[in-house]
Design an enzyme around this catalytic site. Structure first.
Site, PDB file in Angstrom:
ATOM      1  N   THR A 185      47.461  48.262  43.420  1.00  9.92           N
ATOM      2  CA  THR A 185      48.738  48.848  43.010  1.00  9.92           C
ATOM      3  C   THR A 185      49.930  47.933  43.274  1.00  9.92           C
ATOM      4  OG1 THR A 185      47.914  51.088  43.311  1.00  9.92           O
ATOM      5  CG2 THR A 185      50.304  50.795  43.373  1.00  9.92           C
ATOM      6  N   LYS A 271      56.590  60.317  47.831  1.00 10.23           N
ATOM      7  CA  LYS A 271      55.617  60.833  46.865  1.00 10.23           C
ATOM      8  C   LYS A 271      55.736  62.334  46.642  1.00 10.23           C
ATOM      9  CE  LYS A 271      51.844  61.415  50.222  1.00 10.23           C
ATOM     10  NZ  LYS A 271      50.467  60.984  50.588  1.00 10.23           N
ATOM     11  N   ASP A 305      46.323  58.085  39.025  1.00  9.87           N
ATOM     12  CA  ASP A 305      45.647  57.345  40.095  1.00  9.87           C
ATOM     13  C   ASP A 305      45.188  58.258  41.233  1.00  9.87           C
ATOM     14  OD1 ASP A 305      45.104  54.530  41.316  1.00  9.87           O
ATOM     15  OD2 ASP A 305      46.201  55.579  42.888  1.00  9.87           O
ATOM     16  N   HIS A 309      41.257  58.688  42.278  1.00  2.00           N
ATOM     17  CA  HIS A 309      40.663  58.369  43.579  1.00  2.00           C
ATOM     18  C   HIS A 309      39.871  59.559  44.127  1.00  2.00           C
ATOM     19  CE1 HIS A 309      42.038  54.379  44.647  1.00  2.00           C
ATOM     20  NE2 HIS A 309      43.255  54.659  44.199  1.00  2.00           N
ATOM     21  N   HIS A 353      46.668  49.192  36.632  1.00  2.22           N
ATOM     22  CA  HIS A 353      45.237  48.886  36.668  1.00  2.22           C
ATOM     23  C   HIS A 353      44.488  50.095  36.145  1.00  2.22           C
ATOM     24  CE1 HIS A 353      45.231  51.577  40.094  1.00  2.22           C
ATOM     25  NE2 HIS A 353      46.146  50.813  40.690  1.00  2.22           N
ATOM     26  N   HIS A 462      39.658  51.097  42.621  1.00 10.90           N
ATOM     27  CA  HIS A 462      40.019  49.957  41.778  1.00 10.90           C
ATOM     28  C   HIS A 462      40.228  48.751  42.670  1.00 10.90           C
ATOM     29  CE1 HIS A 462      44.193  50.680  43.101  1.00 10.90           C
ATOM     30  NE2 HIS A 462      43.890  51.961  42.951  1.00 10.90           N
TER      31      HIS A 462
END
EC number: 3.6.1.-
Length: 851
Positions: A185, A271, A305, A309, A353, A462
């Site tokens: 990231t 976040k 993302d 995960h 990504h 990733h």
């Protein structure tokens, strides 16, 4: 009749009088709705239901209290019920009649309350439409990142993401955008912001140790805000340095005081802030007065993302996350349309990504390779290994021993161990002290870890090789600066920085991108690239007699007419012109190194540029055609002679290659590509040889005798250019001659670190390389020149089992070859230079998807 009317009026008057006299009152209707009454002051005298903020405690609320007074404080959109609402405290956005004036409308206010069509339902904008409202002389640029949005999501589920799909349909999009390695990231976001490879900007992973700083970097540590970690010039600084304003709503590096300053406006990462709040703030920035309004803005969201995960890239949850991301884009576009900015703002939507599925059943444990795992390991899909006792043992750590102990240990290993200098050059992952010397390239869906204490192995991750399809990211763009309804081939994210500078009319800071290579995305490109200027022109190497005495140590007993054979090298001007037309169909490679001494050597079937500085060709070029034969004849054995065009003092000799050395002469142009034994003598000369490790010749010879003819059959012929590379300091650029001469390995001949091969053919395979009028196709490789084949565990295996896989690992861009050699290819092409730059920055992909 008149008397009747008078009587009627009298009766009415009497009736009213009686009513008033008896105290009758007008009836009052009790309140039944909260519309226009939210947060009113409670009154005991009021009849009916209540709408004050305590009505729920009294159980006296109107039935629509929740919908009318509560939901607006939790909703980011309008509804028919909310349209024209009285202003309510603490709402997220307003649907009141004055919200446009107050600039606090929900983004869908006009489409819900005023009957206008939504952005999603509008047709694609026409290029002739008026773009920007008054006060916007230059189109703002929004850079919007959706973390972990792999290209395959859009390919497979585009119908579930209508807003993103519309952006794709109406604007410009790439099949995918290639992330840099490691596909992490912070690494990729900062590369996008600077146009630099990780080795250049310093953020080489999400977790780093720097021996010079003696500090550790991690996403959660306070040291991440130390400007010493962050190199290069991010786009927000490029903008502010040149008089523009920049605002970042989360972007790695934007809350760091890089080079002594911040963006004009920035947000510290949090976040927990809802995506809708982020979009609303970005739109408010666009509402600012011109003097304060940012020209460049970033927006970042963590999805898909976070969900990838947790649940992996193929799950019902990931679809929900994608739809959330899609709604976020839709909210942004609706907000832009409400401001009449939807065809004014340039928007780039991209990802850092992709995402790959993982499992606790697919782990490689270092404990299975070492009795004592006595080192520090960055575990996962892009592992690195260093000493655990730093800084004391940082430089003395036995990295080579670790790599050796992890190489060819099992019949099937799910990783390859490399010293950083031996990693594929396409990764550009060596030239930084923060990149640990031991690196593991892990197979798809696998991870390498210390031992069985590792538990973070479910869901997705990733970081893998950036050629893996699962690591590919999205790239979409929309706005007046971009071409419409345009799909382009893939490109690397190092190119985005220059693209953004062009959209903002800025001069880019130095970066690793190739400026102009993305001009085909733009409606009116701002930057026009200029052709490279050759720095060293070829000298003359005239035909001469065989030196006497011949002390070269070379011999060729099969030659009975030496003078006749040598005369074949004495081409007249017409023959040289014919040779150039055949062997250099796209122009001669130009030398961009200063003070390089070399001459062109013309043969009928190949041309080379012989360097008097390194005593070998800088390059050799030839064209081969499709052949029905699957093999080539053998070369004449034990036959090598001096090239009479090269003075003896500037030539290699056969005596340079003593039997006790690990090197042997190899040929750049294979002699057996000539059609007759007699013609082979044109290539059995010292100007055509280069020093090769004996183990490497196995790869090189199989590549030339088997694979190149195979590719020529598949592509209807090939132009081949090959040559040596010297990159002893592994910085990705050609070494100086002084540096090269330090590596001569007990002989006066310098030993290359790599060899390159560039294979060019016509995209339309009806045509050969010589009559190609349209686009070209290219395969290029940068092959590490190593003494053995341990990279493929192939010391005893036949070449057909490993050579092709090995060269595919070391595929590269032509631009990488240029940087490592100081050469400029395709100088003779007649097409516009930006099209040539697209060809040079193309990276072939060979990695097969996981079944």
């Amino acid at each position: 009749m008149i008397q009747q009317k008078v009587l009627f009026i009298s009766l009415v008057a009497v009736t009213l009088g009686l009513g008033l006299g008896l105290g009758l009152k007008e009836s009052v209707q009790p309140q039944v709705s909260c519309r226009y009454r939210c947060n009113e002051t409670f009154s005991k005298m009021a009849s009916g239901c209540s709408c004050d903020d305590k009505c729920t405690e009294r159980q006296a609320c109107c039935s629509d209290y929740e919908d009318t007074c509560v939901l607006p404080t939790q909703s980011w959109s309008c509804s028919k019920l909310r349209c024209g609402e009285k202003r309510i405290a603490n709402v997220l956005c307003s649907c009141s009649d004055d919200c446009l004036e107050k600039k606090d409308c929900c983004t869908d206010y006009k489409s819900i309350c005023k009957g206008e069509t939504s952005w999603l339902k509008d047709k694609c904008a026409s290029s002739g439409a008026t773009q920007c409202p008054a006060g916007f002389e230059q189109s703002p640029l929004i850079l919007f990142s959706m973390d972990g949005f792999r290209a395959g999501y859009l390919e497979n589920w585009d119908s579930l993401m209508p807003n993103i799909n519309k952006l794709k349909t109406c604007g410009t999009h790439a099949k995918y955008m290639r992330a840099v390695y490691p596909t992490k990231t912070f690494v990729n976001h900062y590369t996008i912001a600077t146009g630099l490879y990780p080795e250049s900007h310093g953020i080489i992973d999400n977790n780093i140790y720097d021996v010079n700083l003696n500090l550790n970097f991690s996403l959660s540590s306070s040291t991440a805000r130390n400007p010493a970690w962050w190199g290069g010039q991010p786009i927000w600084h490029t903008a502010t340095y040149q008089g523009l304003k920049a605002a970042t709503y989360f972007w790695p590096g934007s809350e760091v005081k890089i080079n002594g300053s911040y963006p004009t406006i920035f947000k510290n990462y949090n976040k927990s802030i809802p995506f809708e709040a982020r979009v609303t703030e970005v739109l408010k920035w666009l509402d600012l007065p011109k003097a304060k309004r940012p020209d460049f803005l970033t927006l970042y969201i963590e999805e898909p993302d976070t969900t990838g995960h947790k649940y992996g890239p193929v799950s019902g949850e990931i679809i929900k996350a994608l739809q959330m991301a899609d709604r976020t884009l839709g909210m942004l576009m609706e907000g832009l349309k409400q401001r009449n900015l939807h065809n004014c703002v340039n928007l780039i939507l991209l990802a850092d990504h992709g995402m790959e599925e993982i499992s606790c059943d697919r782990l490689e444990y270092m404990a299975n390779y070492f009795n004592n795992v006595d080192f520090f390991m960055y575990e996962g899909p892009a592992p690195r290994i260093r000493s655990k006792n730093v800084p004391k043992d940082f430089y003395t750590f036995d990295s080579e021993g670790i790599v050796k102990n992890l190489t060819c240990r099992k019949p099937k290993q799910y990783f390859k161990a490399y010293l950083s200098k031996d990693l594929p050059k396409r990764l550009h992952y060596a030239n930084n002290i923060r990149i640990d010397k031991v690196n593991l390239m892990v197979d798809q869906q696998w991870m390498a870890v210390r031992d069985k204490k590792f538990t973070r192995c479910k869901g997705g991750t990733h970081g893998y090789d950036n050629e893996f399809k699962s690591m590919q990211a999205i790239f979409l763009a929309h706005g007046p600066g971009f071409n419409e309804k345009n799909e382009v081939t893939s490109f690397e994210n190092i190119e985005v920085y220059n693209l953004m500078c062009d959209l903002l009319k800025l001069k880019p800071a130095p970066n690793n991108g190739t400026h102009g290579s993305l001009n085909h995305l733009l409606k009116n490109p701002f930057y026009t690239p200029s052709p490279a200027k050759e720095q060293s022109s070829p000298l003359s190497c005239p035909f001469g007699p065989v030196p006497s005495p011949d002390v070269s140590g070379c011999k060729c007993s099969s030659i009975t007419e030496l003078e006749k054979v040598n005369q074949r090298l004495n081409l007249n001007n017409q023959a040289k012109t014919e040779s150039e037309a055949h062997n250099l169909p796209y122009g001669r490679p130009q030398v961009l190194q200063n003070h390089s001494k070399y001459c062109l050597l013309h043969q009928a079937k190949y041309i080379s540029a012989y360097s008097q500085d390194i005593l070998m060709p800088l390059w050799s070029s030839y064209t081969i055609y499709r052949s029905t034969s699957t093999s080539v004849p053998p070369s004449a054995s034990d036959c090598l002679r001096l090239d009479v065009r090269i003075p003896a003092a500037q030539s290699q000799t056969c005596s340079n290659y003593q039997p006790d050395l690990t090197i042997t002469p190899g040929f750049l142009y294979p002699p057996n590509f000539n059609s007759s034994n007699f013609e082979q003598y044109d290539a059995l000369i010292t100007s055509n040889i280069v020093p090769m490790f004996k183990g490497f010749t196995r790869l090189w010879n199989y590549f030339h005798t088997t694979l190149i003819p195979k590719y020529a059959r598949e592509r209807n012929g090939l132009n081949v250019i090959s040559g040596p590379i010297f990159d002893y300091n592994y910085d990705g650029h050609f070494d100086s001659y002084d540096t090269i001469k330090q590596h001569v390995n007990n002989t006066k001949i310098p030993i290359p670190t790599h060899y390159f091969v560039v294979l060019t053919s016509c995209e339309n395979q009806i045509n050969t390389p010589l009559n190609c009028l349209g686009p070209l196709k290219v395969l290029s490789f940068i092959l590490p020149h190593r003494p053995d084949n341990s990279e493929s565990c192939a010391d005893t295996s036949p070449e057909n089992l490993w050579v092709e896989e090995r060269i595919q690992i070391h595929t590269a861009r032509v631009r990488d070859v240029e940087l490592l050699t100081g050469l400029n290819f395709y100088s003779g092409l007649k097409q516009p230079l930006p099209e040539t730059l697209q060809l040079k920055t193309f990276l072939p992909i060979f990695v097969n998807p996981v079944n």
